[in-house]
Design an enzyme around this catalytic site. Structure first.
Site, PDB file in Angstrom:
ATOM      1  CG  HIS A 149      10.041  72.295   0.152  1.00 34.51           C
ATOM      2  ND1 HIS A 149      10.853  73.184  -0.210  1.00 34.51           N
ATOM      3  CD2 HIS A 149      10.533  71.163  -0.420  1.00 34.51           C
ATOM      4  CE1 HIS A 149      11.887  72.660  -0.810  1.00 34.51           C
ATOM      5  NE2 HIS A 149      11.995  71.327  -0.813  1.00 34.51           N
ATOM      6  CB  SER A 270      -9.642  82.086  24.498  1.00 26.78           C
ATOM      7  OG  SER A 270     -10.053  83.431  24.127  1.00 26.78           O
ATOM      8  CE  LYS A 276      -8.080  80.003  20.125  1.00 21.32           C
ATOM      9  NZ  LYS A 276      -7.405  79.462  18.948  1.00 21.32           N
ATOM     10  CD  GLU A 283       1.056  79.508  20.725  1.00 26.82           C
ATOM     11  OE1 GLU A 283       0.604  79.763  19.711  1.00 26.82           O
ATOM     12  OE2 GLU A 283       0.762  79.980  21.829  1.00 26.82           O
ATOM     13  CE1 TYR A 310      35.102  91.523  36.748  1.00 24.75           C
ATOM     14  CE2 TYR A 310      35.438  93.809  37.376  1.00 24.75           C
ATOM     15  CZ  TYR A 310      34.476  92.813  37.335  1.00 24.75           C
ATOM     16  OH  TYR A 310      33.109  93.122  37.497  1.00 24.75           O
TER      17      TYR A 310
END
Ligand code: ARG
Length: 482
Positions: A149, A270, A276, A283, A310
């Site tokens: 969790h 950034s 940054k 990601e 087809y």
């Protein structure tokens, strides 16, 4: 192709129907399918050796010219044929398509290219599994918190955690291998759907193209795309597993966690915030997983209600395959690189391993083992301790134990040393065998994983050799006509 039957097509309609943009994926495959078909036609006496050699040498020129030298046509098959006819005339070039349709041709091309890409992907996946295992080997004693969790749960080791991913990729490998078996089958010779009256030799083209067998039924051969569904499903499964690692790397590299530092090459900065360092590669893996899942849905939805055989709808399914392949292949590579180059903050991991009272389960288990009370009672005692946020001292446990059981656990065998062993993550981990983080057991599992990895590498080598041999055979056969 259309000059006799149909009038010319305006540019926008041609653009709407054309698959040329996506067909660069099968350009080389198509040339080899053409070569195998033409060699077979000559061997069977369906075309002459002279025509065969004219066609084969023109195909070489077309290959060297590249896809950009082809005329704008509906697809790569028509474009190559039209270029061929432009080069050697219709009497010779117009014979290449004897006993064949674009329907069996495109299915063959997709299978050839996908089979090769599956081999590449399996190779990359072996690389990723190896990297996970190599790093696991180095970290069998690197403590870290294990989570459920997203909450600290029990201590584990980095090796144990990395091997959890390695186990998943082992299964992904098997799924790709399975998809391979049903992909590497030849539809060629099925023609439009009904086979052909020309005495084509399907077994021969199958052999020359490195397929493991035939799709027997010609209607099935031209219209089946379940191999595509199966492969892309395997990619989606693999991506889902990659995405889970990506999500962890993103979390672990945050300042809140600070477990790892991702290597600069896999990070972005950034445009406004100069401090940054963002985990963009991870990601994007997580994001591309969505695209690959969408590709499965795309293919399923496009093919789900198609009557035999087809239908042009099928053309719409293929680009989903290519985008899923390229996303997945790149994501496997990126993940392997990120894992291999990240730096691990071992001190921080060790420090966090026991944070959040992760030793609670071991303490409860210890009460069961040393005092003979039931697990549920021990769970209550330690749970009360946690709720009170009290230090797990002998006196605190005794007091809670007394209130819950009416007896002092110190009378039942509990003492300071038993407690301190229970609270020591290293001793705890040492007894968590059976697939758990116990370093000895992790070492055993590493051996099991390495054995499977070796078997998989050998079977992959065999598949590659088979395909490679067929390519050489085709090349030799083509050489005979040069
Ligand atoms: N570009 C077509 C495809 O991807 C090739 C087959 C065309 N066949 C046809 N009957 N129009 O499916």
């Amino acid at each position: 192709m259309r000059k006799a039957r149909l009038s010319a097509q305006p540019e926008d309609v041609l653009a709407f129907t054309s698959s040329l943009d996506a067909d660069h994926w099968i350009f080389e495959a198509d040339l080899n399918v053409d070569r195998a078909h033409v060699v077979m036609l000559a061997e069977e006496g369906i075309i002459t050796n002279e025509i065969c050699s004219l066609i084969l040498s023109a195909l070489d020129t077309i290959q060297n010219g590249g896809i950009s030298s082809l005329p704008p046509e509906e697809d790569i098959h028509a474009a190559i044929e039209s270029k061929l006819i432009e080069m050697i005339g219709e009497d010779a070039g117009g014979r290449m398509h004897t006993g064949r349709s674009r329907n069996d041709e495109v299915a063959t091309c997709i299978r050839v290219r996908l089979r090769d890409l599956l081999l590449t992907m399996m190779r990359e996946l072996i690389g990723l599994r190896k990297i996970l295992i190599v790093h696991a080997k180095k970290h069998t004693r690197t403590l870290m918190p294990g989570f459920t969790h997203t909450q600290h749960a029990q201590p584990t080791t980095l090796a144990h955690h990395l091997l959890a991913h390695a186990g998943a990729f082992e299964r992904d490998f098997d799924r790709l291998n399975d998809a391979y078996k049903r992909t590497n089958l030849s539809p060629l010779g099925a023609a439009a759907f009904a086979g052909t009256g020309f005495p084509v030799n399907r077994t021969r083209t199958c052999e020359l193209l490195g397929f493991d067998g035939l799709i027997e039924n010609s209607m099935d051969a031209v219209s089946a795309r379940d191999f595509l569904i199966e492969s892309v499903s395997a990619f989606a499964n693999l991506m889902t597993n990659l995405s889970r690692i990506a999500a962890e790397l993103i979390m672990w590299s945050s300042s809140e966690f600070d477990y790892i530092t991702i290597d600069d090459q896999y990070a972005s900065t950034s445009s406004i915030m100069p401090q940054k360092k963002n985990p963009d590669v991870a990601e994007l893996i997580r994001g591309k997983t969505g695209s690959v899942i969408a590709a499965v849905t795309g293919i399923l939805t496009i093919t789900k209600a198609l009557p035999h055989s087809y239908n042009r709808d099928l053309q719409e399914a293929t680009p989903h395959l290519w985008s899923a392949v390229s996303d997945t292949l790149a994501s496997v590579r990126m993940t392997a690189g990120m894992i291999d180059t990240m730096s691990i903050h071992e001190e921080k991991l060790a420090q966090e391993a026991t944070a959040g009272f992760t030793m609670a389960t071991e303490l409860a288990d210890t009460l069961v083992r040393s005092c003979g009370i039931s697990f549920r009672t021990a769970h209550q005692i330690v749970g009360t301790l946690a709720r009170m946020n009290a230090r797990p001292s002998l006196s605190a446990i005794d007091e809670i134990g007394l209130s819950i059981t009416g007896r002092r656990l110190s009378d039942l065998g509990l003492d300071e040393s038993v407690i301190s062993t229970a609270l020591d993550p290293i001793s705890s981990i040492r007894i968590h065998a059976g697939g758990g983080p116990a370093p000895d057991d992790v070492t055993r599992v590493i051996e099991v994983f390495l054995m499977k990895l070796q078997d998989d590498a050998i079977s992959l080598d065999k598949r590659c050799e088979r395909v490679e041999k067929a390519a050489q055979m085709l090349e030799q056969e083509v050489e005979k006509y040069r």
